[in-house]
Design a protein around this motif. Structure first.
Motif, PDB file in Angstrom:
ATOM      1  N   GLN A   1      47.142  38.539  35.184  1.00 28.92           N
ATOM      2  CA  GLN A   1      46.838  37.605  36.504  1.00 28.92           C
ATOM      3  C   GLN A   1      46.323  36.259  36.526  1.00 28.92           C
TER       4      GLN A   1
ATOM      5  N   CYS B   1      41.870  42.721  45.701  1.00 29.00           N
ATOM      6  CA  CYS B   1      42.550  42.449  44.699  1.00 29.00           C
ATOM      7  C   CYS B   1      42.548  40.889  44.016  1.00 29.00           C
TER       8      CYS B   1
ATOM      9  N   HIS C   1      43.390  50.758  38.460  1.00 29.71           N
ATOM     10  CA  HIS C   1      43.735  49.127  39.189  1.00 29.71           C
ATOM     11  C   HIS C   1      44.086  48.491  37.926  1.00 29.71           C
TER      12      HIS C   1
ATOM     13  N   HIS D   1      47.585  46.857  36.575  1.00 30.61           N
ATOM     14  CA  HIS D   1      48.446  45.196  36.379  1.00 30.61           C
ATOM     15  C   HIS D   1      49.123  45.180  35.471  1.00 30.61           C
TER      16      HIS D   1
ATOM     17  N   ASP E   1      38.404  43.693  43.243  1.00 27.46           N
ATOM     18  CA  ASP E   1      38.903  43.372  41.454  1.00 27.46           C
ATOM     19  C   ASP E   1      38.838  41.896  40.845  1.00 27.46           C
TER      20      ASP E   1
HETATM   21 NI    NI Z   1      43.548  43.068  40.869  1.00 22.09          NI
END
Ligand code: NI
Length: 189
Positions: free
Chosen positions: A54, A103, A145, A149, A189
């Motif tokens: 991310q 997210c 979750h 990723h 998240d």
């Molecule tokens: Ni996420």
């Protein structure tokens, strides 16, 4: 420390499988600085977890932290800050539970995601030491979750009933557990 830019859905880095880290790499100044930046970024955006892809780093690293006093997750208990490297997940109870997930990489959307309710995670911590945790209920969903990723997956991939994907405003108005009296939970998240 620095706040990192968040990759959004559509960026290829979110679809790559992150590379594993060696214990020596985990202890390196570069990775230690990245961990600090991820924590600061998570706090800045009021997330409860963030995974390295991310922030445009395709490696097996995530951080998770949430707090009972949070007004966003009042009934979900506490999870002290955890740094997770190279996680391996084992499902301990396949019974499904559904939470409305959000997210930072999929802004402004919520989706209802069914996942197993109890998992075991074997991982390396921020010192490169092997650790294990058993996560149930809300925490099990948070882990799954974040670990998704690291495997190039997003929560939207897991939505089984696509009518349960919504913008946040419409979600709050029509679909949230508060509106529908359901026992579904919420997670962003
Ligand atoms: Ni996420």
């Amino acid at each position: 420390m620095a706040i990192r830019k968040i990759a959004r859905m559509g960026h290829p880095v979110l679809r790559q499988v992150g590379r594993e880290l060696t214990p020596k790499e985990i202890k390196s100044p570069e990775i230690q600085r990245l961990i600090e930046d991820m924590i600061e970024t998570m706090h800045e955006y009021s997330g409860i977890g963030i995974a390295a892809p991310q922030v445009h780093e395709s490696i097996q690293l995530a951080v998770i932290e949430f707090d009972e006093d949070s007004d966003r997750y009042p009934d979900m208990g506490d999870q002290e800050l955890m740094v997770i490297c190279n996680p391996k997940i084992t499902v301990l109870d396949e019974t499904e539970q559904s939470f409305w997930e959000g997210c930072l990489s999929v802004p402004d959307l919520r989706g209802l995601v069914p996942r197993p309710r109890k998992v075991q995670i074997d991982y390396l911590d921020e010192t490169g030491s092997p650790k294990q945790i058993i996560a149930e209920d809300f925490l099990a969903t948070v882990f799954q979750h974040e670990l998704d990723h690291l495997a190039g997956k997003l929560f939207v991939d897991r939505i089984r009933d696509i009518t349960k994907l919504s913008f946040i405003e419409e979600y709050q108005r029509y679909l949230s557990p508060a509106q529908t009296d359901s026992d579904e939970g919420e997670l962003e998240d």
